[in-house]
Scaffold this motif. Structure first.
Motif, short mmCIF file in Angstrom:
data_model
loop_
_atom_site.label_atom_id
_atom_site.label_comp_id
_atom_site.label_asym_id
_atom_site.label_seq_id
_atom_site.Cartn_x
_atom_site.Cartn_y
_atom_site.Cartn_z
N GLU A 1 -3.35 2.16 11.72
CA GLU A 1 -2.04 1.42 11.56
C GLU A 1 -0.99 2.09 12.53
OE1 GLU A 1 -3.95 2.88 9.02
OE2 GLU A 1 -4.86 0.85 8.43
N PRO B 1 0.21 -2.66 9.20
CA PRO B 1 -0.38 -2.12 7.94
C PRO B 1 -1.84 -2.54 7.95
CG PRO B 1 0.93 -3.97 7.21
CD PRO B 1 1.30 -3.46 8.75
N PHE B 2 -2.75 -1.65 7.22
CA PHE B 2 -4.22 -2.22 6.71
C PHE B 2 -5.04 -2.85 8.07
CE2 PHE B 2 -2.03 -1.70 2.97
CZ PHE B 2 -3.07 -0.96 2.15
N ASN C 1 3.61 -1.44 3.13
CA ASN C 1 3.55 -0.22 2.51
C ASN C 1 4.78 0.37 2.23
OD1 ASN C 1 0.60 0.65 3.06
ND2 ASN C 1 1.15 0.37 5.21
N SER D 1 -9.93 0.38 5.40
CA SER D 1 -9.13 -0.10 4.26
C SER D 1 -8.80 -1.50 4.27
CB SER D 1 -8.11 0.77 3.85
OG SER D 1 -8.41 2.12 3.66
N GLY E 1 0.67 -1.11 -0.07
CA GLY E 1 0.04 0.00 -0.14
C GLY E 1 0.91 1.26 -0.18
N GLU E 2 0.23 2.23 0.48
CA GLU E 2 0.99 3.63 0.30
C GLU E 2 1.74 3.80 1.76
OE1 GLU E 2 -1.81 6.65 -0.55
OE2 GLU E 2 -0.22 8.38 -0.47
N ALA E 3 0.84 4.02 2.55
CA ALA E 3 1.38 4.42 3.91
C ALA E 3 0.47 4.52 4.89
CB ALA E 3 1.69 6.17 3.93
N PRO E 4 1.01 4.17 6.02
CA PRO E 4 0.03 3.94 7.63
C PRO E 4 -1.07 5.06 7.79
CG PRO E 4 2.20 3.69 8.06
CD PRO E 4 2.34 4.29 6.66
N GLY E 5 -2.30 4.75 8.05
CA GLY E 5 -3.19 5.79 8.46
C GLY E 5 -2.99 5.74 10.15
N HIS F 1 -6.76 1.04 -4.63
CA HIS F 1 -6.54 0.98 -3.25
C HIS F 1 -7.71 0.94 -2.71
CE1 HIS F 1 -5.43 2.31 0.63
NE2 HIS F 1 -3.93 2.38 0.23
N1 URA Z 1 -3.66 2.70 3.49
C1 URA Z 1 -2.57 2.11 3.23
O1 URA Z 1 -2.03 2.46 2.12
N2 URA Z 1 -1.82 1.66 3.92
C2 URA Z 1 -2.34 1.21 5.33
O2 URA Z 1 -1.42 0.43 5.68
C3 URA Z 1 -3.45 1.58 5.65
C4 URA Z 1 -4.20 2.46 4.80
#
Ligand code: URA
Length: 300
Positions: free
Chosen positions: A159, A165-166, A192, A170, A152-156, A271
């Motif tokens: 996370e 992650p995730f 991510n 999402s 994925g992109e980056a933690p929210g 995504h």
């Molecule tokens: N979106 C992401 O790209 N990664 C995550 O870990 C959570 C949400």
């Protein structure tokens, strides 16, 4: 009224000003004065690396999908409400030159021989300013021996709080998407591009991605999956080298060449966070996941 206590009107104004920022997703104070990070980064930007190992033409076209009805329909409530974070300040690393930090990251990542070593390296790495505003490093979840690796992109916020992650809405949708093709987190490795949460859930900047890129590349090499799945545009563009937007890029396998010369396939798809906002597009993601399933079944 003492000078340290604003008059009632001013206090109400201040509270509504703060409320506005919280609603807009600004939940971390980084500094006392604003910075033009894009201007600074342009001045100090590293020469853009060509993507020699990727950026090749797609290996296959989108599959035609006789069965377009997406099985990812049911929406689940959030596991946890987003926590409020105390303001934090940047450390010195925020002013490190991005080019130097990326070179340092690449040199150090290359020396790591296991995923555990790479995670330990990241825990101590101070070259990316995001680590100073994040609560936790978000390294990976799932099974590092799995045949498929999701990026994925980056933690929210969820996370960041949990350190995996995730984990939020999402993540719940991603779990359902995986379940639809018979996968769960015991049969997939999940991570991510950027392992620290960007404050306020903003997108990671190109400089932050450049600094973190050697780490995700090494993580892929060490996990050594048969198939990569790039979730969304930032992961797709970072790992495949394409400049296409995700609606054009998705539904294709791109070659991803490892340092030892082996090639694996990287599937671009939408995504889950985008699918939560645009549920009608789940049918496209379902096509992509059927391509993934066919590749997994065919590769046995
Ligand atoms: N979106 C992401 O790209 N990664 C995550 O870990 C959570 C949400």
């Amino acid at each position: 009224m003492s000078p340290s206590h604003p008059a009632p009107d001013a206090r109400a104004d201040l509270i509504s000003y703060l409320d506005f920022h919280v609603e807009a997703g600004v939940d971390a104070a980084l500094d006392e004065a604003p910075h033009d990070r894009f201007g600074e980064a342009e001045a100090a930007a590293p020469p853009r690396e060509p993507p020699p190992r990727r950026a090749a033409p797609p290996a296959s076209a989108p599959a035609s999908a006789p069965d377009d009805a997406s099985p990812f329909r049911r929406e689940l409530p959030s596991r946890d409400p987003a926590p409020k974070e105390p303001p934090r300040t940047y450390g010195n690393a925020a002013s490190a030159k991005p080019g130097e930090a990326a070179d340092d990251a690449r040199a150090r990542a290359a020396q790591m021989q296991t995923l555990e070593e790479l995670e330990a390296l990241l825990r101590g790495f101070e070259g990316c300013g995001l680590r100073f505003t994040a609560k936790n490093l978000v390294f990976a979840d799932g099974n590092p021996q799995a045949r498929v690796m999701f990026v994925g992109e980056a933690p929210g916020a969820d996370e960041d709080r949990i350190g995996k992650p995730f984990m939020g809405r999402s993540g719940q949708l991603l779990d359902r998407m995986m379940a639809a093709i018979g996968l769960d987190r015991t049969g997939a490795y999940i991570t991510n591009v950027v392992p620290w949460r960007p404050p306020g859930n903003r997108n990671p900047t190109p400089q932050e991605i450049a600094i973190c890129r050697p780490f995700i590349e090494r993580q892929i090499e060490l996990a050594d999956p048969e198939l990569l799945v790039c979730l969304g545009a930032p992961a797709t563009q970072t790992l495949t080298g394409t400049k296409d937007g995700i609606l054009k890029a998705r539904g294709r396998f791109y070659p991803y060449i490892l340092r030892d010369g082996r090639e694996i396939k990287a599937l671009a798809t939408l995504h889950p966070a985008y699918l939560l906002r645009q549920p009608v597009q789940k049918r496209l993601a379902w096509r992509d996941f059927r391509m993934l399933k066919a590749a997994l079944d065919g590769g046995r």
